[in-house]
Design a protein around this motif. Sequence first.
Motif, PDB file in Angstrom:
ATOM      1  N   LEU A  29       0.826  -1.209   0.000  1.00 15.80           N
ATOM      2  CA  LEU A  29       0.000   0.000   0.000  1.00 15.80           C
ATOM      3  C   LEU A  29       0.858   1.255   0.000  1.00 15.80           C
ATOM      4  O   LEU A  29       0.706   2.136  -0.874  1.00 15.80           O
ATOM      5  CB  LEU A  29      -0.924  -0.018   1.216  1.00 15.80           C
ATOM      6  N   TYR A  30       1.772   1.370   0.950  1.00 14.86           N
ATOM      7  CA  TYR A  30       2.581   2.584   1.052  1.00 14.86           C
ATOM      8  C   TYR A  30       3.748   2.577   0.080  1.00 14.86           C
ATOM      9  O   TYR A  30       4.276   3.645  -0.247  1.00 14.86           O
ATOM     10  CB  TYR A  30       3.087   2.751   2.487  1.00 14.86           C
ATOM     11  N   GLY A  31       4.151   1.383  -0.383  1.00 12.01           N
ATOM     12  CA  GLY A  31       5.182   1.345  -1.406  1.00 12.01           C
ATOM     13  C   GLY A  31       4.733   1.988  -2.707  1.00 12.01           C
ATOM     14  O   GLY A  31       5.560   2.482  -3.477  1.00 12.01           O
ATOM     15  N   HIS A  32       3.428   1.993  -2.961  1.00 10.77           N
ATOM     16  CA  HIS A  32       2.909   2.663  -4.153  1.00 10.77           C
ATOM     17  C   HIS A  32       3.194   4.160  -4.116  1.00 10.77           C
ATOM     18  O   HIS A  32       3.354   4.795  -5.165  1.00 10.77           O
ATOM     19  CB  HIS A  32       1.407   2.414  -4.254  1.00 10.77           C
ATOM     20  N   PHE A  33       3.281   4.723  -2.909  1.00  7.56           N
ATOM     21  CA  PHE A  33       3.551   6.156  -2.755  1.00  7.56           C
ATOM     22  C   PHE A  33       5.024   6.435  -2.473  1.00  7.56           C
ATOM     23  O   PHE A  33       5.389   7.560  -2.122  1.00  7.56           O
ATOM     24  CB  PHE A  33       2.705   6.726  -1.613  1.00  7.56           C
ATOM     25  N   GLY A  34       5.865   5.404  -2.587  1.00  8.73           N
ATOM     26  CA  GLY A  34       7.294   5.583  -2.402  1.00  8.73           C
ATOM     27  C   GLY A  34       7.758   5.505  -0.965  1.00  8.73           C
ATOM     28  O   GLY A  34       8.879   5.930  -0.661  1.00  8.73           O
ATOM     29  N   VAL A  35       6.934   4.970  -0.069  1.00 11.02           N
ATOM     30  CA  VAL A  35       7.281   4.874   1.346  1.00 11.02           C
ATOM     31  C   VAL A  35       7.446   3.407   1.702  1.00 11.02           C
ATOM     32  O   VAL A  35       6.536   2.598   1.466  1.00 11.02           O
ATOM     33  CB  VAL A  35       6.204   5.525   2.238  1.00 11.02           C
ATOM     34  N   ASP A  36       8.590   3.052   2.262  1.00 11.52           N
ATOM     35  CA  ASP A  36       8.835   1.665   2.672  1.00 11.52           C
ATOM     36  C   ASP A  36       8.147   1.390   4.001  1.00 11.52           C
ATOM     37  O   ASP A  36       8.078   2.250   4.884  1.00 11.52           O
ATOM     38  CB  ASP A  36      10.332   1.419   2.798  1.00 11.52           C
ATOM     39  N   ALA A  37       7.621   0.170   4.150  1.00 14.46           N
ATOM     40  CA  ALA A  37       6.905  -0.175   5.374  1.00 14.46           C
ATOM     41  C   ALA A  37       7.805  -0.108   6.597  1.00 14.46           C
ATOM     42  O   ALA A  37       7.352   0.238   7.695  1.00 14.46           O
ATOM     43  CB  ALA A  37       6.291  -1.570   5.244  1.00 14.46           C
ATOM     44  N   ALA A  38       9.096  -0.426   6.435  1.00  8.61           N
ATOM     45  CA  ALA A  38      10.013  -0.352   7.574  1.00  8.61           C
ATOM     46  C   ALA A  38      10.198   1.086   8.043  1.00  8.61           C
ATOM     47  O   ALA A  38      10.446   1.332   9.229  1.00  8.61           O
ATOM     48  CB  ALA A  38      11.355  -0.968   7.194  1.00  8.61           C
ATOM     49  N   THR A  39      10.068   2.054   7.134  1.00 13.96           N
ATOM     50  CA  THR A  39      10.190   3.462   7.519  1.00 13.96           C
ATOM     51  C   THR A  39       9.038   3.890   8.408  1.00 13.96           C
ATOM     52  O   THR A  39       9.212   4.727   9.302  1.00 13.96           O
ATOM     53  CB  THR A  39      10.243   4.339   6.259  1.00 13.96           C
TER      54      THR A  39
END
Length: 309
Positions: free
Chosen positions: A64-74
């Motif tokens: 979900l958040y990888g689509h917006f360029g944000v890694d889940a670990a972040t």
Amino acid sequence: MAAEGNGRNDENPTAEAPPTTEGGSDGGGHTWSNWAVTLATLLAPTTFIGALLLYFGFAYTDALYGHFGVDAATLGFSTQDYALRSAGALYVPAGAALTVALAAVLVYYAARALGARSGPLPPGGRFAPYLLSVCGLVLFALGMLGGLGVWDAGAMDTPLLLGGGLVLVVYGRALFFKLRGADYPVARERLALALVAALVGLSSFWAVHAYAKRHGDDDARYLARHLWLRPAVTVDTAERLHFPPRQARETVLPVADHPQRYRYRYEGLRLLAEVNGRMFLIPEHWSETGGSVLVVPTGDAVRVAFRAD
């Protein structure tokens, strides 16, 4: 002689008393063993399902958040956050899987009841286990061919075919024994069953990952088209922020008579997530090409206002 015979008869019950007491002790140990087996039977599936929920939550959040360029670990979500995020998306597949499992259990007990009686098996009962096992082998072969790229299998097709095929083979084998009144599993097949259980578990995590990724990608695309569903945010900062052109509205705040900390105001932002004292803000006009997500720490450095649309 009669008195002597009576004395021997009186000694016999006393001599047999310790085995009776020992037998009672064995019965208690057997009861505790049954409780341990029952507890392990309940805890093992619960632990496995809990692990699947957490893994699904992580895979879904990452997609979900990888689509917006944000890694889940972040983001730094907790295990509870991952479990809660996985609940809504798993109602339908979990309900379908439990319904199939319930039907399989009912058929299993029906087969055991048929095997316990002395009469002949009903028509088709003799060949049903063979048919299930053959279907399982066919599904497993299709899954192997799909995994090797022989045919164009979807992301979820290969693990479902592999795991489902193995389950059908074992289930057909179990029905074969129960319809004949025999116990299963037999000792010589326990190692093979352990390997099958490991492969089914691996296939389950594989299928969950594929489903979570697809579900997360679909939800991300929907959210990207409907960012107005997220809370609107106005941010006041002391330093200028840099956004791509036309993705946020910047206003220089007027200088008052007394010194003030905040000099710039940014509007047209939406709250994507808030985790561990950090806000992930996304512009209302975000696009996949050139779009950005701003991470703003909560505290005295910024002033945040939420507004209703």
